[in-house]
Design an enzyme around this catalytic site. Structure first.
Site, short mmCIF file in Angstrom:
data_model
loop_
_atom_site.label_atom_id
_atom_site.label_comp_id
_atom_site.label_asym_id
_atom_site.label_seq_id
_atom_site.Cartn_x
_atom_site.Cartn_y
_atom_site.Cartn_z
N HIS A 179 0.85 -1.20 0.00
CA HIS A 179 0.00 0.00 0.00
C HIS A 179 0.88 1.24 0.00
CE1 HIS A 179 0.56 1.12 4.28
NE2 HIS A 179 0.54 -0.17 4.54
N ASP A 191 6.78 1.00 5.80
CA ASP A 191 5.31 0.83 5.88
C ASP A 191 4.64 1.91 5.06
OD1 ASP A 191 2.75 0.11 6.57
OD2 ASP A 191 2.87 0.89 8.61
N GLU A 225 -4.62 2.25 3.00
CA GLU A 225 -4.67 1.11 3.93
C GLU A 225 -4.77 1.62 5.37
OE1 GLU A 225 -2.85 -1.95 6.72
OE2 GLU A 225 -2.22 0.09 6.32
N GLU A 226 -4.05 2.72 5.65
CA GLU A 226 -3.83 3.13 7.04
C GLU A 226 -5.09 3.68 7.70
OE1 GLU A 226 -1.34 2.33 8.62
OE2 GLU A 226 0.42 2.27 7.34
N ASP A 253 3.60 -6.25 3.72
CA ASP A 253 3.24 -5.11 4.57
C ASP A 253 3.66 -5.34 6.01
OD1 ASP A 253 2.18 -2.72 5.51
OD2 ASP A 253 0.12 -3.45 5.55
N HIS A 322 5.08 3.74 11.82
CA HIS A 322 4.17 4.89 12.05
C HIS A 322 4.85 6.06 12.75
CE1 HIS A 322 0.28 2.24 11.87
NE2 HIS A 322 1.03 2.13 10.80
#
Lengths: 354, 354
Positions: A179, A191, A225-226, A253, A322
């Site tokens: 993603h 990520d 996606e997030e 992922d 993140h």
């Protein structure tokens, strides 16, 4: 506002979907709890306060995804649970494996209509330690919390799709995917920029090596996606209605570290078939193929024979995940390339042998 | 001295055991070869020149120890082979997996009495590319080479040994080991400071957890692995003559990255016995136990049932190995600790079950 700690600034980062604090900051006392049980027990103390969920990622778990899973509900559900008892804001200890002060964000669940919406942010690991110690010395200290975040209306965006056409069964599809949205504190190198590169590299490897699979290999960079999986859901709807047949899908992922295995969602006979390919996949560093979850984007594809998650070494992933630490420099080229090779071999076997 | 490249300085590092260039530098033309076969074919061109062995670590090999092994004879034997044909010096492309300009050293074989001793150094990867390109443009360029290294006489030094006494069979020994010399371009954090910490951590874990093994767990920090294995040889001699019985030995000397497996030198029945412990070792991240080489220090112990090499992920090791890159900051605490746990579990099983 504290007798002892006046003026000290803490490193925080808004959680995804949090409201901001508006024009004026929130100023309130802080109550520290480890989990929702403790919150419930102490519910009478919560009203008008900022709830500080301070449970760390358990460093004693070997699999960091498990340590993450054990701590992450304070991020996803903390603001909702705290609002039930009248909290005015939420801080969480960042769910990280690194002993630094870089806050890690991520999505929180949607606010519940029947409860007030309160702002929520993650706190750097060292500052979480600081706050915990400070509260022991001065339990009535007041914290000012200011978040300027807001959730804008959705806009139209797109999944990015590239097909490497199959020679014999071009309407039978093997998806390779990552993603390409990320939390913008960093650049999302692990990520999931690296995962997208690995998916794309499958097509490039086939092209450079003049490999012509029977089935179509489809590279998908999923959007969003997030924060809602909207790209995944949209593609899942497409897959349900197209005349194409989705045979299998692989997602990368979990970072692009050294390959370890593949986690497979399928019936047991298909799993055994995939496991029989292990001697070939070992050349690309794959140690095992086991039943397990695949990836959130591809899991929206129904009526397919195998959904497969690429599993690399996980020891360093939650150092970065993140946060502002998730940058290009943290990607090791050999490790990423080795994963791309493993996924390419798996995609080819799925195309020719499944 | 070159029409095109006058004054350009290259990053080099003397190889272990090389002589220096003495008061005056060497100034000579350069001949680039890939290997000893090419050196032999072109032997008539070698006299009076610096031989530049430019064969890289093959980045296409998945196991970096294999890539290292395939390229390293130019380091260990290059000065001897080049001297046969009248070379005055040797440069080698550093045997590294990293695309930088940090030279990697390491031991070369002893000079041969019947041949001249010529100085030898490793060259940074990027400067090796530069020199290769420069020679294409100006094949008669002259290189000045200056090395101030020298080999001093041996002095007395010591292995460092700590015993955690067995409760029932204290004269039966399980060795856990690393070596605490290193190439001083870096601080030897992975090779092999981290390995020593892991060996020591086995004793500390047992102590903290009040685990009392039947046999004695002996932690050894070997001296002089890098340049003659003299600590290993000395301990091997001791083990041959003591009334103690050496049951097994484990060495950590492949970096302290995420655990992958154990390589075992033993008879096949012992190997199968160890492999039966895999379900327990999997809790510490161990994926396999296979026949293979152990570690150069412990391999000097004869009359033992199993010599065991701890095998971590190898993708990043040769980025650092024997160079200024091998520093503390490159050690990931979780990865190192996980290896210590794996070695501790293995040591306990060897003590109680073998």
């Amino acid at each position: 506002e504290s007798e002892f700690f006046e003026g000290r600034e803490l490193e925080i980062l808004a959680l995804g979907r949090s409201i901001g604090t508006g024009e004026k900051e929130i100023t309130a006392e802080v109550i520290e709890v480890k989990n929702f049980d403790e919150l419930k027990e102490r519910q009478k103390e919560v009203k008008g306060k900022i709830v500080f969920f301070s449970r760390p990622h358990d460093m004693g778990t070997v699999n960091t995804f498990q340590g993450y899973g054990d701590a992450v509900n304070q991020r996803s559900q903390g603001a909702i649970e705290a609002a039930k008892f009248g909290a005015v804001g939420v801080l969480i200890r960042s769910v990280t494996t690194k002993h630094d002060n870089v806050p890690h964000t991520g999505s929180m669940n949607n606010y519940v209509d029947s409860l007030p919406e309160i702002p929520a942010a993650s706190l750097g690991f060292l500052d979480a330690d600081f706050l915990s110690d400070a509260l022991k010395k001065d339990s009535i200290l007041k914290l000012k919390m200011k978040l300027n975040c807001k959730t804008l209306p959705d806009i139209l965006s797109y999944n990015v799709i590239a097909d490497y056409k199959g020679t014999e069964k071009s309407d039978e599809i093997i998806v390779v995917a990552g993603h390409f949205d990320s939390w913008d504190a960093g650049c999302g190198a692990h990520d999931d920029g690296g995962g997208c590169i690995q998916a794309f590299e499958v097509l490039d490897l086939f092209k450079r090596l003049s490999i012509k699979p029977k089935r179509t290999i489809r590279c998908i960079f999923y959007i969003n996606e997030e924060n809602g999986v909207k790209g995944g859901i949209e593609y899942g709807n497409y897959a349900d209605t197209t005349r194409e047949k989705h045979i299998a899908a692989i997602e990368s992922d979990r970072g692009v570290f050294t390959p370890v295995g593949f986690a497979v969602t399928s019936d047991s006979l298909t799993l055994i078939k995939l496991q029989n390919w292990l001697p070939i996949l070992e050349y690309a560093g794959i140690e095992w193929i086991k039943a397990g979850g695949s990836g959130v984007d591809i899991s929206q594809i129904k009526n397919t024979q195998a959904l497969i998650g690429f599993v690399p070494d996980d020891q360093r992933y939650f150092d970065l995940h993140h946060s502002a630490n998730d940058v290009f420099e943290e990607v090791h080229p050999r490790e990423m390339e080795l994963g791309a090779a493993a996924i390419a071999v798996m995609a080819f076997l799925l195309s020719e042998e499944l």
